[in-house]
Design a protein around this motif. Structure first.
Motif, PDB file in Angstrom:
ATOM      1  N   GLN B  48       0.860  -1.178   0.000  1.00  0.00           N
ATOM      2  CA  GLN B  48       0.000   0.000   0.000  1.00  0.00           C
ATOM      3  C   GLN B  48       0.898   1.231   0.000  1.00  0.00           C
ATOM      4  N   PRO B  49       1.108   1.830  -1.200  1.00  0.00           N
ATOM      5  CA  PRO B  49       2.125   2.872  -1.312  1.00  0.00           C
ATOM      6  C   PRO B  49       1.815   4.147  -0.531  1.00  0.00           C
ATOM      7  N   PHE B  50       0.570   4.318  -0.074  1.00  0.00           N
ATOM      8  CA  PHE B  50       0.219   5.503   0.708  1.00  0.00           C
ATOM      9  C   PHE B  50       0.327   5.239   2.211  1.00  0.00           C
ATOM     10  N   SER B  52      -1.595   3.522   4.169  1.00  0.00           N
ATOM     11  CA  SER B  52      -2.870   3.535   4.917  1.00  0.00           C
ATOM     12  C   SER B  52      -3.353   2.105   5.127  1.00  0.00           C
ATOM     13  N   TYR B  61      -3.973 -11.101  -6.086  1.00  0.00           N
ATOM     14  CA  TYR B  61      -4.407  -9.702  -6.130  1.00  0.00           C
ATOM     15  C   TYR B  61      -4.161  -9.022  -4.788  1.00  0.00           C
ATOM     16  N   THR B  62      -3.757  -7.761  -4.872  1.00  0.00           N
ATOM     17  CA  THR B  62      -3.660  -6.920  -3.677  1.00  0.00           C
ATOM     18  C   THR B  62      -4.632  -5.772  -3.837  1.00  0.00           C
ATOM     19  N   LEU B  63      -5.460  -5.558  -2.846  1.00  0.00           N
ATOM     20  CA  LEU B  63      -6.433  -4.473  -2.907  1.00  0.00           C
ATOM     21  C   LEU B  63      -6.185  -3.534  -1.742  1.00  0.00           C
ATOM     22  N   PHE B  64      -6.374  -2.260  -1.964  1.00  0.00           N
ATOM     23  CA  PHE B  64      -6.398  -1.320  -0.846  1.00  0.00           C
ATOM     24  C   PHE B  64      -7.478  -0.290  -1.077  1.00  0.00           C
ATOM     25  N   GLU B  65      -7.660   0.608  -0.093  1.00  0.00           N
ATOM     26  CA  GLU B  65      -8.804   1.523   0.008  1.00  0.00           C
ATOM     27  C   GLU B  65     -10.060   0.721   0.364  1.00  0.00           C
ATOM     28  N   ARG B  67     -13.184   1.265   0.716  1.00  0.00           N
ATOM     29  CA  ARG B  67     -14.444   1.336  -0.041  1.00  0.00           C
ATOM     30  C   ARG B  67     -14.292   0.702  -1.425  1.00  0.00           C
ATOM     31  N   ALA B  68     -13.060   0.584  -1.922  1.00  0.00           N
ATOM     32  CA  ALA B  68     -12.837  -0.192  -3.151  1.00  0.00           C
ATOM     33  C   ALA B  68     -13.014  -1.677  -2.821  1.00  0.00           C
ATOM     34  N   TYR B  72     -15.748  -4.247  -4.400  1.00  0.00           N
ATOM     35  CA  TYR B  72     -15.279  -5.417  -5.148  1.00  0.00           C
ATOM     36  C   TYR B  72     -15.942  -6.694  -4.653  1.00  0.00           C
ATOM     37  N   ALA B 103     -18.227   9.026   2.379  1.00  0.00           N
ATOM     38  CA  ALA B 103     -16.803   9.252   2.172  1.00  0.00           C
ATOM     39  C   ALA B 103     -16.440  10.735   2.219  1.00  0.00           C
TER      40      ALA B 103
END
Lengths: 217, 215
Positions: B48-50, B52, B61-65, B67-68, B72, B103
């Motif tokens: 997670q480059p930010f 968070s 698969y890698t997911l972040f955020e 609400r995304a 999904y 949000a």
């Protein structure tokens, strides 16, 4: 009864939706809302969006507000087979990436950008001097975000992958205005971000929307 | 391979947890200690480059955020568990609308209160009462709109529970607990009824039981 978009052609959130409508080839009527006269806070408008913000889309019986909800709706409702899907729904990997980078724009890029745009363009129209401390603070945040984009765009042509998507489209209005500030170097100093932006500027939908984007009273 | 959710002790990852529970999807959790700065470690930033929370790993698969992530999984598992996106494109539009409201209108002031009141003591932050009042006032304006909406509709997007309601669970839990501002909910009859409804769902009760965090 066609699609009606209530908003203003210089407002970034209206522009976000207009760009999407043009990308999907949807005919619509832009109904101007006079922000400077406070029309968005009048009862007729609040009945459409109780938060008193533009844009609002009316499509048949549906009234919908929040620009990124509207673009998601348009992308689904008006997706024609064999045309490019802005959401990439047919591929799990691609659709994950679109969803993630849509949120990145929403929660990292926009919060850094919007105070800069407000201070530089809007405050003077309200007779106030721009607050340089706010601008500087947010330019530092923006730099952090664009560094992540620069790294990302070294691996993919667009943010979600090697395909244009809603994630890229959502950036259009604030990027457009950023390039008109004294701080466009934030983009031009980053070669991949610059190339990504310049590529998007060539899109017909973006050229159409850009025609209406001037900060004038 | 089982879905892994990073950072279950904190609020944003709980959006993912409650969504996966509603959809009946198995998962594991991986602890991330924010106070030790683990979210800024190089290995985490690769995911997670930010820096968070949360991150979800699902096979390749890698997911972040958050609400995304919930969008999904609500789509991927549309045919199992609770329907969280409405039944039609139009209902989905309203779910998206109220998720965006959460949000952009609800989250910023409540996040400010949580950061300053709950986490302030741990990070050496003394909250400015004037700023706290501003955030509370902003939150009140949003809750007044919710009160009006919920007087006409059982849930935010319509008469069906959806991601839009779910997304409010983690941070509102702080409001009625540690932040000590339960009155903001209770003073509003329809918001109060809505909160009791959504927070008593078995999925949310399980999240609170297994990952009480700083609640």
């Amino acid at each position: 009864m066609g699609v009606k978009l209530y908003g203003h052609p210089m407002s970034s959130c209206t522009v976000r939706v207009m760009a999407c409508l043009y990308e999907k080839g949807v005919e619509f009527e832009l109904v101007p809302v006079n922000m400077f006269a406070g029309e968005q806070k009048m009862p007729d408008f609040l009945a459409k969006n109780p938060f008193g913000k533009i844009p609002v889309l009316e499509d048949g019986d549906l009234t919908i507000f929040e620009s990124r909800a509207i673009t998601e709706y348009i992308s689904k409702k008006y997706h024609a087979p064999a045309t490019d899907d802005l959401l990439r729904s047919d591929s799990p990997e691609e659709s994950i990436a679109v969803r993630v980078w849509v949120e990145v724009e929403s929660h990292h890029f926009q919060p850094a950008m919007s105070p800069i745009i407000f201070q530089h363009f809007v405050a003077p129209l309200q007779g106030k001097a721009p607050d340089q401390a706010i601008i500087d603070d947010h330019l530092a945040k923006l730099a952090g975000v664009l560094d992540v984009y620069e790294a990302r765009l070294g691996k993919t042509k667009y943010l979600a992958g090697d395909f244009f998507s809603l994630a890229d489209l959502h950036h259009f209005p604030y990027m457009f205005y950023l390039m008109k500030t004294p701080w466009a170097a934030a983009v031009t100093d980053r070669p991949r971000v610059k190339a990504w932006w310049e590529g998007m500027c060539g899109r017909e939908a973006f050229k159409k929307v850009a025609e209406g984007m001037k900060f004038e009273k | 391979m089982v879905v892994k959710v990073y950072g279950p002790d904190y609020a944003s990852p709980k959006r993912a947890l409650v969504c996966l529970l509603e959809k009946g999807v198995e998962f594991e959790t991986v602890g991330v200690d924010l106070l030790k700065g683990e979210h800024k470690a190089p290995e985490y930033l690769k995911l997670q480059p930010f820096g968070s929370l949360p991150v979800v790993q699902d096979g390749d698969y890698t997911l972040f955020e958050s609400r995304a992530i919930i969008r999904y999984y609500a789509e991927k598992y549309k045919d199992q568990g609770t329907e969280l996106l409405g039944k039609t494109i139009e209902e989905r539009g309203l779910v998206e609308q109220w998720l965006e409201v959460e949000a952009h209108n609800f989250h910023p002031p409540i996040y400010d209160l949580v950061l300053k009141i709950v986490f302030g003591p741990f990070i050496g932050l003394t909250p400015d009462p004037k700023q706290l009042k501003e955030s509370e006032d902003k939150l009140c304006q949003v809750l007044d709109i919710y009160e009006e909406r919920l007087s006409k509709s059982k849930y935010l997007a319509g008469d069906f529970f959806s991601l839009a309601d779910l997304s409010h669970l983690p941070f509102t839990q702080y409001l009625v607990g540690k932040i000590g501002k339960e009155y903001l909910i209770r003073d509003r009859k329809h918001v109060s009824g809505w909160w009791d409804d959504i927070s008593s769902r078995p999925s949310w009760k399980k999240v609170l039981e297994l990952w009480p965090g700083l609640y």
